[in-house]
Design a protein around this motif. Structure first.
Motif, PDB file in Angstrom:
ATOM      1  N   HIS A  30      60.996   1.406  81.399  1.00 49.53           N
ATOM      2  CA  HIS A  30      62.216   2.224  81.258  1.00 49.53           C
ATOM      3  C   HIS A  30      62.189   3.128  80.026  1.00 49.53           C
ATOM      4  O   HIS A  30      63.154   3.174  79.258  1.00 49.53           O
ATOM      5  N   LYS A  75      58.712   7.611  71.600  1.00 51.20           N
ATOM      6  CA  LYS A  75      59.327   6.495  72.339  1.00 51.20           C
ATOM      7  C   LYS A  75      58.287   5.714  73.140  1.00 51.20           C
ATOM      8  O   LYS A  75      58.311   4.482  73.157  1.00 51.20           O
ATOM      9  N   THR A  76      57.378   6.429  73.781  1.00 47.65           N
ATOM     10  CA  THR A  76      56.343   5.744  74.578  1.00 47.65           C
ATOM     11  C   THR A  76      55.375   5.001  73.667  1.00 47.65           C
ATOM     12  O   THR A  76      54.984   3.868  73.960  1.00 47.65           O
ATOM     13  N   LYS A  99      62.312   6.748  79.193  1.00 47.83           N
ATOM     14  CA  LYS A  99      62.601   8.063  79.777  1.00 47.83           C
ATOM     15  C   LYS A  99      62.325   9.158  78.768  1.00 47.83           C
ATOM     16  O   LYS A  99      62.479   8.933  77.577  1.00 47.83           O
ATOM     17  N   PRO A 100      61.937  10.340  79.245  1.00 46.38           N
ATOM     18  CA  PRO A 100      61.754  10.726  80.641  1.00 46.38           C
ATOM     19  C   PRO A 100      60.421  10.210  81.183  1.00 46.38           C
ATOM     20  O   PRO A 100      59.492   9.937  80.416  1.00 46.38           O
ATOM     21  N   TYR A 101      60.338  10.077  82.492  1.00 46.65           N
ATOM     22  CA  TYR A 101      59.117   9.620  83.157  1.00 46.65           C
ATOM     23  C   TYR A 101      58.213  10.831  83.392  1.00 46.65           C
ATOM     24  O   TYR A 101      58.043  11.291  84.506  1.00 46.65           O
ATOM     25  N   ASP A 102      57.641  11.332  82.307  1.00 50.59           N
ATOM     26  CA  ASP A 102      56.905  12.590  82.377  1.00 50.59           C
ATOM     27  C   ASP A 102      55.396  12.476  82.149  1.00 50.59           C
ATOM     28  O   ASP A 102      54.676  13.467  82.232  1.00 50.59           O
ATOM     29  N   ILE A 106      52.865   7.327  83.404  1.00 54.08           N
ATOM     30  CA  ILE A 106      54.107   7.407  84.185  1.00 54.08           C
ATOM     31  C   ILE A 106      54.476   6.021  84.715  1.00 54.08           C
ATOM     32  O   ILE A 106      55.646   5.614  84.656  1.00 54.08           O
ATOM     33  N   GLN A 123      55.894   4.121  81.800  1.00 53.45           N
ATOM     34  CA  GLN A 123      57.226   4.595  81.442  1.00 53.45           C
ATOM     35  C   GLN A 123      58.281   4.080  82.431  1.00 53.45           C
ATOM     36  O   GLN A 123      59.374   3.672  82.024  1.00 53.45           O
ATOM     37  N   LYS A 124      57.956   4.079  83.713  1.00 54.71           N
ATOM     38  CA  LYS A 124      58.904   3.576  84.719  1.00 54.71           C
ATOM     39  C   LYS A 124      59.081   2.066  84.595  1.00 54.71           C
ATOM     40  O   LYS A 124      60.206   1.568  84.634  1.00 54.71           O
TER      41      LYS A 124
END
Length: 133
Positions: free
Chosen positions: A114, A125-126, A116-119, A107, A110-111
């Motif tokens: 950037h 994507k991550t 998203k989503p920050y899950d 998390i 991810q934040k």
């Protein structure tokens, strides 16, 4: 061989193992004076950059989804990538178990980048961003 010499030899073997990055759990002193140290820690894998994949730490080349509760080499890859390619503290234990600490690190990642989503779930994507950082 005296008991003192056995302990001294064992201590030298353990100290040498520690300097080489292993974790000594036991040692065996032999009658000829040699000592065999036993190690439970594998050498830490170093992440390297490749043109085809991006950063790779030697555990997993794929991009399958991993999340809290996941186990295995894909999780080790995520943990190693966060440890070696970001400033995240404290460093994660690279144990292949996606628990609360790994989720918090994902998390954070991810934040920070950037994604998203920050899950806290590592999907395509991550993975893509982890491999680039």
């Amino acid at each position: 061989m005296t008991i003192g010499a056995t302990h001294k030899s064992l201590g030298i073997g353990v100290a040498t193992l520690a300097l080489l990055g292993g974790v000594a759990t036991a040692g065996t002193a032999h009658a000829n004076g040699s000592v065999t140290a036993h190690s439970t820690a594998a050498a830490t894998k170093k992440c390297t950059y490749t043109k085809s994949l991006g950063y790779y730490c030697g555990y997993y080349k794929g991009s399958g989804t991993v999340r809290k509760g996941s186990k295995g080499n894909a999780v080790r890859e995520v943990q190693a990538l966060i440890n070696q390619t970001t400033s995240y503290k404290p460093k994660l234990k690279v144990d292949g178990d996606f628990g609360k600490n790994t989720k918090a690190a994902v998390i954070w990642f991810q934040k920070k980048y950037h994604v998203k989503p920050y899950d806290g779930i590592v999907g395509k994507k991550t993975w893509k961003e982890l491999r680039l950082k």
